[in-house]
Write a protein that holds these residues in place. Structure first.
Motif, PDB file in Angstrom:
ATOM      1  N   GLN A 166      46.293 -15.758 -81.609  1.00 34.41           N
ATOM      2  CA  GLN A 166      47.328 -15.087 -80.817  1.00 34.41           C
ATOM      3  C   GLN A 166      46.762 -13.873 -80.084  1.00 34.41           C
ATOM      4  O   GLN A 166      47.062 -13.641 -78.915  1.00 34.41           O
ATOM      5  N   ILE A 167      45.941 -13.098 -80.773  1.00 32.20           N
ATOM      6  CA  ILE A 167      45.395 -11.894 -80.131  1.00 32.20           C
ATOM      7  C   ILE A 167      44.407 -12.273 -79.023  1.00 32.20           C
ATOM      8  O   ILE A 167      44.315 -11.595 -77.995  1.00 32.20           O
ATOM      9  N   VAL A 168      43.681 -13.376 -79.214  1.00 36.40           N
ATOM     10  CA  VAL A 168      42.792 -13.866 -78.156  1.00 36.40           C
ATOM     11  C   VAL A 168      43.608 -14.177 -76.901  1.00 36.40           C
ATOM     12  O   VAL A 168      43.220 -13.838 -75.776  1.00 36.40           O
ATOM     13  N   LEU A 169      44.776 -14.794 -77.090  1.00 35.63           N
ATOM     14  CA  LEU A 169      45.659 -15.105 -75.970  1.00 35.63           C
ATOM     15  C   LEU A 169      46.136 -13.839 -75.264  1.00 35.63           C
ATOM     16  O   LEU A 169      46.032 -13.715 -74.035  1.00 35.63           O
ATOM     17  N   TRP A 170      46.632 -12.876 -76.032  1.00 38.33           N
ATOM     18  CA  TRP A 170      47.252 -11.704 -75.403  1.00 38.33           C
ATOM     19  C   TRP A 170      46.229 -10.805 -74.716  1.00 38.33           C
ATOM     20  O   TRP A 170      46.526 -10.202 -73.679  1.00 38.33           O
ATOM     21  N   ILE A 171      45.031 -10.734 -75.252  1.00 39.67           N
ATOM     22  CA  ILE A 171      43.989  -9.957 -74.564  1.00 39.67           C
ATOM     23  C   ILE A 171      43.627 -10.629 -73.233  1.00 39.67           C
ATOM     24  O   ILE A 171      43.454  -9.962 -72.213  1.00 39.67           O
ATOM     25  N   ALA A 172      43.551 -11.951 -73.234  1.00 44.13           N
ATOM     26  CA  ALA A 172      43.241 -12.663 -71.993  1.00 44.13           C
ATOM     27  C   ALA A 172      44.357 -12.499 -70.969  1.00 44.13           C
ATOM     28  O   ALA A 172      44.092 -12.335 -69.762  1.00 44.13           O
ATOM     29  N   VAL A 173      45.622 -12.543 -71.408  1.00 45.82           N
ATOM     30  CA  VAL A 173      46.752 -12.353 -70.493  1.00 45.82           C
ATOM     31  C   VAL A 173      46.717 -10.950 -69.884  1.00 45.82           C
ATOM     32  O   VAL A 173      46.894 -10.768 -68.671  1.00 45.82           O
ATOM     33  N   ALA A 174      46.481  -9.946 -70.742  1.00 44.06           N
ATOM     34  CA  ALA A 174      46.405  -8.562 -70.249  1.00 44.06           C
ATOM     35  C   ALA A 174      45.269  -8.412 -69.232  1.00 44.06           C
ATOM     36  O   ALA A 174      45.425  -7.740 -68.199  1.00 44.06           O
ATOM     37  N   ALA A 175      44.127  -9.052 -69.502  1.00 40.41           N
ATOM     38  CA  ALA A 175      42.990  -8.985 -68.581  1.00 40.41           C
ATOM     39  C   ALA A 175      43.335  -9.610 -67.239  1.00 40.41           C
ATOM     40  O   ALA A 175      42.967  -9.088 -66.174  1.00 40.41           O
ATOM     41  N   ALA A 176      44.053 -10.731 -67.265  1.00 41.81           N
ATOM     42  CA  ALA A 176      44.435 -11.395 -66.017  1.00 41.81           C
ATOM     43  C   ALA A 176      45.356 -10.510 -65.183  1.00 41.81           C
ATOM     44  O   ALA A 176      45.237 -10.457 -63.948  1.00 41.81           O
ATOM     45  N   VAL A 177      46.264  -9.808 -65.847  1.00 39.26           N
ATOM     46  CA  VAL A 177      47.171  -8.898 -65.130  1.00 39.26           C
ATOM     47  C   VAL A 177      46.390  -7.741 -64.501  1.00 39.26           C
ATOM     48  O   VAL A 177      46.591  -7.381 -63.336  1.00 39.26           O
ATOM     49  N   VAL A 178      45.484  -7.141 -65.289  1.00 41.78           N
ATOM     50  CA  VAL A 178      44.655  -6.045 -64.766  1.00 41.78           C
ATOM     51  C   VAL A 178      43.865  -6.518 -63.546  1.00 41.78           C
ATOM     52  O   VAL A 178      43.779  -5.833 -62.519  1.00 41.78           O
ATOM     53  N   ASN A 179      43.283  -7.713 -63.643  1.00 38.80           N
ATOM     54  CA  ASN A 179      42.475  -8.240 -62.541  1.00 38.80           C
ATOM     55  C   ASN A 179      43.319  -8.458 -61.290  1.00 38.80           C
ATOM     56  O   ASN A 179      42.901  -8.115 -60.177  1.00 38.80           O
ATOM     57  N   ALA A 180      44.515  -9.043 -61.456  1.00 39.66           N
ATOM     58  CA  ALA A 180      45.373  -9.319 -60.300  1.00 39.66           C
ATOM     59  C   ALA A 180      45.776  -8.033 -59.594  1.00 39.66           C
ATOM     60  O   ALA A 180      45.712  -7.938 -58.359  1.00 39.66           O
ATOM     61  N   LEU A 181      46.174  -7.032 -60.362  1.00 37.12           N
ATOM     62  CA  LEU A 181      46.599  -5.764 -59.765  1.00 37.12           C
ATOM     63  C   LEU A 181      45.436  -5.061 -59.068  1.00 37.12           C
ATOM     64  O   LEU A 181      45.583  -4.538 -57.953  1.00 37.12           O
ATOM     65  N   THR A 182      44.268  -5.039 -59.724  1.00 42.74           N
ATOM     66  CA  THR A 182      43.105  -4.377 -59.131  1.00 42.74           C
ATOM     67  C   THR A 182      42.634  -5.111 -57.878  1.00 42.74           C
ATOM     68  O   THR A 182      42.273  -4.495 -56.867  1.00 42.74           O
TER      69      THR A 182
END
Length: 453
Positions: free
Chosen positions: A160-176
């Motif tokens: 689960q934590i592997v999933l949520w870290i990847a989701v957070a990273a994708a959001v950071v990447n999209a915004l940046t």
């Protein structure tokens, strides 16, 4: 003594373990997809350059990722044996090897332009791609460290934590990306360089998050206490298991990277179409990759317990799940190709009709390799679970470098099928690998597990 699980119970266990891993891979994939979509909006030349640069980066990344992949079955087997010390030792030496590898390949990322030119790429595309890599290359170290730590957590079934870290990273990447590529929210308009900065930022944020979780939630493993102390026996074990995995990854990604180079010979428009079709094919591959990771973990547990019945039954279930996913994606690629490709293109782009025409044909070829691509990655996951990596490495090299790559060149250029021919070579290489690796697992490896099936 093993507890016999029904096929339904195996399917539920694979789903519980594998679905967060699938989601994590899709979220990680979204980082590259965001780059492709936004740079496709920015311009065809920028899209072609990032397609080329991304292929170059991932050739090196997946070679180094072998050490992270090696940690997963080693930690899974140690967890089944309740050997906390080996869990720490394997994970720590995986981190060591990733650091050393990153330092070794940095010159190849910094001075990539002459290499790209030697591969026959256009001056403008090679120049843009090399500028991108000079910045994005700094993300190699955090990306590989994240790979090791995610493998460690996944092997302990902390998916689960592997999933949520990847989701957070994708959001950071999209915004940046949105800010730096186009100059939104008061940021400078940097184009392809903005995508490179976003990539490094995303990998760094991911690393901070995964280290924080590992230290906070799993203090019993003390991963970073006296981190500088060598453990040469475990270093050698991870190295011996990880190098064949890395070379297997290298063989496959080299086939796809070579296809990008060949498409570049045909021009920026075919290369851009290739990049879009490859992104779509890669999205569906992430599902198979997540199932493969689940196969590695569960096979590693069974291998640690010497439970042949559990291994064989679980392998049948995860293979069937992969085949079902392939059937869905084949239908999708054959019936919805144009709308899918259109997502990556500006409506008013004058090159849009040509990219669409080429991309639809390439996606039809991608539909052909769905079954075999899923089969080969599931077989690899099972073989890694039982720590069998050397023979699979040789099989991969034969399939991708001796069969697939020459077939792409012959069909694309000697016989004149151009992009379709290049992708037909991909199909042949993946099919060859799928047959060889599945035969290896069912015909050889499973017989070595001691208990009767």
């Amino acid at each position: 003594m093993s507890t016999v699980m029904t096929y339904g119970a195996h399917a539920r266990a694979v789903a519980v373990l594998g679905l967060p891993l699938v989601g994590g891979h899709l979220a990680q994939f979204a980082i590259g997809l965001t780059d492709t979509v936004m740079l496709g909006w920015y311009g065809v030349e920028a899209l072609a350059a990032v397609t080329l640069a991304g292929s170059y980066f991932f050739v090196l990344f997946l070679l180094g990722a072998g050490f992270g992949w090696a940690v997963m079955p080693m930690v899974a087997a140690a967890a089944a044996e309740e050997d906390e010390t080996s869990i720490r030792r394997a994970s720590r030496m995986g981190l060591w090897l990733s650091i050393l590898f990153s330092a070794g390949v940095m010159p190849l990322l910094w001075w990539s332009r002459p290499i790209l030119l030697a591969l026959g790429q256009a001056q403008e595309v090679a120049a843009l791609a090399s500028e991108y890599l000079r910045v994005a290359g700094w993300g190699m170290l955090p990306a590989l460290l994240v790979m090791v730590l995610k493998s460690y957590l996944a092997a302990l079934e902390r998916t689960q934590i592997v999933l949520w870290i990847a989701v957070a990273a994708a959001v950071v990447n999209a915004l940046t990306n949105y800010a730096l590529i186009f100059g939104n929210w008061g940021a400078p308009e940097l184009g392809i360089m903005g995508a490179a900065i976003a990539s490094v930022t995303t990998q760094t944020v991911s690393l901070i998050a995964v280290i924080y979780y590992a230290v906070r939630e799993l203090p019993e493993h003390s991963l970073f206490q006296r981190f500088w102390r060598p453990d040469w026996e475990m270093f050698n074990r991870v190295f011996r298991l990880g190098v064949p995995i890395g070379l297997t990854n290298l063989s496959e990604v080299s086939l796809f990277a070579a296809s990008a180079v060949m498409m570049g010979w045909l021009g920026a428009v075919p290369l851009a179409a290739h990049g879009i079709a490859l992104q779509l094919a890669s999205a569906t591959f992430m599902v198979h990759l997540g199932l493969s990771n689940a196969a590695t973990i569960r096979a590693g547990n069974a291998f640690g317990r010497k439970d042949r019945a559990h291994l064989a039954r679980g392998a049948k279930v995860v293979t069937a799940m992969s085949l079902a996913m392939s059937a869905v994606t084949i239908l999708l690629f054959l019936t919805c190709a144009a709308p899918l490709i259109s997502l990556f293109l500006e409506p008013g782009d004058p090159q849009r009709p040509e990219i669409l025409a080429i991309g639809v044909g390439l996606l039809a070829m991608a539909a052909l390799f769905q079954l075999v691509d899923g089969a080969q990655v599931i077989a690899l996951g099972l073989l890694r679970g039982v720590q069998d990596t050397t023979v699979p490495m040789l099989m991969a090299a034969l399939s991708y470098l001796v069969v697939g790559m020459p077939a792409s060149y012959l069909l694309g250029f000697v016989y004149g099928f151009e992009g379709i021919g290049v992708w037909a070579g991909l199909v042949l290489g993946l099919a060859f690998a799928g047959v060889l690796l599945m035969t290896r697992f069912w015909g050889k490896v499973i017989e070595r597990i001691g208990l009767p099936a």
